[in-house]
Design an enzyme around this catalytic site. Structure first.
Site, short mmCIF file in Angstrom:
data_model
loop_
_atom_site.label_atom_id
_atom_site.label_comp_id
_atom_site.label_asym_id
_atom_site.label_seq_id
_atom_site.Cartn_x
_atom_site.Cartn_y
_atom_site.Cartn_z
N GLU A 31 -42.02 -12.72 -26.58
CA GLU A 31 -42.24 -13.97 -26.09
C GLU A 31 -43.64 -14.11 -25.51
OE1 GLU A 31 -40.13 -16.00 -26.54
OE2 GLU A 31 -38.08 -15.40 -25.55
N ASN A 39 -42.09 -21.69 -28.43
CA ASN A 39 -43.09 -21.27 -27.39
C ASN A 39 -44.13 -20.38 -28.17
OD1 ASN A 39 -41.49 -18.97 -28.09
ND2 ASN A 39 -40.82 -18.76 -26.18
N HIS A 62 -43.42 -17.64 -29.95
CA HIS A 62 -42.95 -16.27 -30.09
C HIS A 62 -42.63 -16.03 -31.89
CE1 HIS A 62 -38.29 -17.01 -29.67
NE2 HIS A 62 -38.77 -17.13 -31.00
N ASP A 95 -35.44 -8.25 -35.08
CA ASP A 95 -34.78 -8.02 -33.96
C ASP A 95 -33.16 -8.10 -33.81
OD1 ASP A 95 -34.75 -10.96 -34.60
OD2 ASP A 95 -36.14 -11.59 -33.28
#
Ligand code: PGA
Length: 268
Positions: free
Chosen positions: A144, A137, A139, A67
């Protein structure tokens, strides 16, 4: 999934470095998927040390990062390009022209850039080994919760949790991006091997969801349950919520014998 639990984060990094080294030794022109964040820094340190002491060469290695922040200049110290230069590329003999990030600078169209990134990965024959971290979380990359399990490289809006987890890295006067380009979950799933590193108690819940929860877009890392060759390297703290630890440890001992006899990778 092959789940390997180590005593500490240093051992996780050493083990990850071994997988990368084996790939580089084994494949004439390996394609590595790379990750940013706190966790892989210790892996990159190991690789740099091995380059310096044992002349592990990155000359023939091509890399694709997971990313990159949207509309960030590659020279911006907060860019993931800068992170990779600082932590790995500047210290090894890699040809920087063979290092790719899904960048989308100002004036560029994220949709066009996303498709071009997918195409570039294909042209290089696909990713052999993708390094991953995991967000608190669940990801992977910047996929996400609620990301499509079939997603490809695209632009994503970050969750408040990710923004706040990463805010420690920004000075008060620095603008923190809220959007990023990221490989999709399907892009990650296409890698021949994935190697996920997770350390620290703040990852324990996400790790448990990834391994023992249902496959769900609410925990993007759970998609790895469907990956043929997923290796999960954990320290004790990150593994602390797993109930079956003795089974994973026993299976790891058995796997070590297989690795001794047959090597790390099936298909090279
Ligand atoms: P971290 O990030 O390594 O900084 O914890 C992991 C991730 O968000 O994927």
């Amino acid at each position: 999934m092959q789940i390997i639990i180590y005593t500490n984060a240093q051992q996780v990094a050493e083990s990850a470095a071994l997988w990368v080294k084996e790939l580089i030794k084994k494949k004439p022109a390996p394609v590595l998927g790379l990750a940013t964040g706190n966790t892989p820094i210790s892996l990159y340190k190991q690789l740099v040390e091995q380059h310096k002491s044992n002349s592990l060469s990155f000359k023939n290695v091509t890399t694709f990062n997971l990313d990159e922040y949207h509309h960030i200049d590659s020279t911006n110290p907060q860019s993931y390009r800068s992170f990779m230069n600082k932590n790995l590329f500047n210290h090894v003999d890699i040809d920087v022209n063979n290092t790719f990030l899904p960048s989308c600078a100002a004036g560029e169209n994220p949709r066009v850039q996303g498709l071009a990134y997918e195409e570039k990965i294909k042209q290089q024959g696909g990713i052999d080994l993708q390094i991953l971290g995991i967000g608190a979380n669940g990801h992977i990359g910047f996929n996400e919760p609620t990301s499509s399990l079939s997603s490809r490289t695209r632009i994503k809006t970050l969750t408040q949790q990710t923004i706040s987890d990463n805010s420690r890295l920004f000075k008060p006067d620095e603008k923190q991006p809220t959007m990023a380009m990221t490989m999709g979950i399907a892009t990650i799933m296409d890698a021949r091997y994935v190697l996920l590193m997770a350390t620290g108690a703040n990852k324990a819940n996400a790790v448990k969801e990834m391994i023992t929860g249902g496959v769900s877009a609410m925990c993007p890392a759970s998609a790895l349950q469907m990956h043929e060759n997923a290796i999960i390297l954990l320290d004790k703290a990150a593994a602390s919520e797993l109930s079956d630890q003795s089974y994973y440890q026993w299976a790891d001992n058995e796997n070590r014998k297989l690795i001794e006899d047959y090597g790390y990778f099936h298909n090279y």
